[in-house]
Design a protein around this motif. Structure first.
Motif, PDB file in Angstrom:
ATOM      1  N   VAL A 116       0.700  -0.973   0.112  1.00  0.00           N
ATOM      2  CA  VAL A 116      -0.139  -0.110   0.058  1.00  0.00           C
ATOM      3  C   VAL A 116       0.596   1.817  -0.112  1.00  0.00           C
ATOM      4  N   THR A 118      -0.076   5.344   0.746  1.00  0.00           N
ATOM      5  CA  THR A 118      -0.869   6.465   1.242  1.00  0.00           C
ATOM      6  C   THR A 118      -0.285   7.838   0.847  1.00  0.00           C
ATOM      7  N   PHE A 132      -7.260   2.336   2.835  1.00  0.00           N
ATOM      8  CA  PHE A 132      -7.374   1.456   1.021  1.00  0.00           C
ATOM      9  C   PHE A 132      -7.632   0.528   1.257  1.00  0.00           C
ATOM     10  N   GLN A 183     -12.049  -1.545   3.751  1.00  0.00           N
ATOM     11  CA  GLN A 183     -11.569  -0.497   3.590  1.00  0.00           C
ATOM     12  C   GLN A 183     -10.981  -0.493   5.210  1.00  0.00           C
ATOM     13  N   THR A 192       1.121   3.280   4.443  1.00  0.00           N
ATOM     14  CA  THR A 192       2.268   3.100   3.141  1.00  0.00           C
ATOM     15  C   THR A 192       3.231   2.242   3.606  1.00  0.00           C
ATOM     16  N   VAL A 204      -6.677  -3.575  -5.471  1.00  0.00           N
ATOM     17  CA  VAL A 204      -6.909  -2.186  -4.320  1.00  0.00           C
ATOM     18  C   VAL A 204      -6.219  -1.211  -5.068  1.00  0.00           C
ATOM     19  N   SER A 206      -6.078   3.193  -3.175  1.00  0.00           N
ATOM     20  CA  SER A 206      -5.774   3.703  -2.344  1.00  0.00           C
ATOM     21  C   SER A 206      -5.670   4.704  -2.542  1.00  0.00           C
TER      22      SER A 206
END
Length: 423
Positions: A116, A118, A132, A183, A192, A204, A206
């Motif tokens: 992920v 962000t 995410f 979520q 992150t 997925v 984000s």
């Protein structure tokens, strides 16, 4: 037949009835089938499920009720099946004043492993949430999520997920069925580096709700949203280009540890080597950057720019397209709800003259900026202003090139990169 899975992240501060939009394009006669879960409210389901045939472009509205909530399994994913390759772009709604956009990645490119990314912000409100979302394609999909939790302000670095407290590097498990979404979000933490491993392929997404300008005197809520590529779709060479109204760019790099990147800025004339830690690395840039790495990485950009005809600075998020992911054809719809729209084309310098938009040579008046973007002028990028409607970008030599799109209205901005448009 190709499939696409779409979910709408919870980015609205207050509920409204404004729809999100899907823009579909094709270059041949195509039939699509759009379906949702049988567990979805029948009234909402009837507004979405459909079969349609088109040979150029199609716009579809997704009702506001598809916006999901945090920490809840909901049957709110949308599946698109097409008989021919298509491009799918999602424009997500946030109170009608702060959209962002993403290309939707076809199922054939989805996988079971993700990291992920962000976006950070230096100004946080009670409405700021970074997070995410996961959308399942198949029944009995088991998912392990190992959290990475970072904050400059909060040293506790914990998150409450349905009554259980999780810390940095903790893992929680969830089982999902087809069409279900889930979520995870936090007001004060950057997620992150969080990893997602699943028993079957998932999609997925984000982003952040109510992100704010990096150094604006008048911070405003700005939605950021992108679909994430799986780890096996990462790349090792990137050209990061600025925005037409470039002011500040924050970048996040995801890596699996012990990764060395080499950065070079043709404009600033410097280069350096950096050893990346596992998970996340943040950098700032105001000019173009050329990045290579000894291992595959993922790069996200948070771009702050002056909004046209406004003193407000808004933001949007993109996942940077790797050079190995450049395509020979892009066919997409330029939206009509923004004051100005641009495509940024990154191509080897010797092939610039081969670029065609709608089979026409580039009008010099359309080119707002042109600059070398790599050492020894191997690549050049051009920022081209485009009008609303369907556009097709190709080269006469079939040379692969990178493409991104962005645009502005009086209080909004959007952007996405085109790595998932056509095979």
């Amino acid at each position: 037949m190709e499939e696409y899975i779409v979910m709408i992240m919870w980015n609205r501060i207050s509920k409204d009835s404004k729809p999100s939009l899907l823009y579909l394009t094709t270059n041949t006669s195509t039939t699509i089938q759009i379906t949702t879960s049988d567990d979805l409210d029948p009234v909402i389901k009837s507004q979405i499920d459909q079969t349609a045939q088109f040979d150029s472009e199609l716009k579809i509205k997704l009702p506001a009720e598809l916006h999901g909530d945090f920490f809840q399994k909901e049957a709110k994913a949308v599946r698109i099946k097409s008989t021919e390759p298509i491009s799918v772009a999602l424009f997500d709604n946030n109170d009608g004043i702060s959209d962002d956009s993403s290309m939707i990645i076809p199922k054939s490119k989805l996988s079971t492993s993700y990291m992920v990314v962000t976006t950070e912000t230096t100004f946080t409100t009670k409405d700021t949430i970074r997070g995410f979302g996961i959308a399942a394609l198949d029944a009995d999909t088991r998912i392990n999520i190992t959290l990475r939790l970072y904050s400059r302000r909060d040293t506790t670095r914990t998150i409450n997920i349905n009554g259980t407290i999780y810390g940095d590097y903790d893992t929680f498990e969830i089982s999902m069925n087809n069409f279900e979404t889930f979520q995870v979000g936090s007001n004060n933490l950057d997620l992150t580096g969080t990893t997602i491993e699943s028993s079957k392929p998932v999609a997925v997404f984000s982003g952040s709700r109510c992100n704010t300008s990096v150094d604006s005197d008048s911070p405003v809520c700005s939605q950021n949203m992108e679909q994430l590529p799986s780890t096996n779709e990462w790349d090792q060479k990137f050209i990061l280009t600025p925005d037409i109204d470039k002011k500040h760019i924050l970048g996040q790099i995801c890596s699996e540890g012990d990764t060395i990147i080499e950065t070079y800025s043709p404009t600033l004339g410097f280069n350096r080597s950096i050893l990346l830690p596992e998970g996340r690395y943040t950098f700032a840039m105001q000019k173009d950057f050329y990045i290579t790495s000894n291992k595959p990485i993922l790069i996200a950009k948070l771009i702050q720019a002056d909004i046209t005809n406004s003193s407000i600075r808004n933001t949007y998020m993109t996942i940077v397209q790797g050079v190995d992911q450049y395509k020979r054809l892009y066919r997409l719809i330029v939206p009509d709800q923004y004051v100005e729209n641009f495509v940024t084309i990154t191509i080897k310098t010797s092939f610039v003259q081969d670029i065609r938009i709608n089979r026409q040579i580039l009008d010099p008046q359309m080119i707002r900026h042109q600059h070398y973007a790599s050492p020894n002028s191997e690549y050049t990028y051009l920022i081209v202003q485009v009008l609303p409607g369907l556009i097709e970008v190709t080269t006469t030599s079939s040379e692969p090139f990178g493409l991104s799109m962005n645009g502005y209205s009086s209080s909004d901005a959007y952007g996405f990169e085109g790595s998932a448009i056509f095979p």
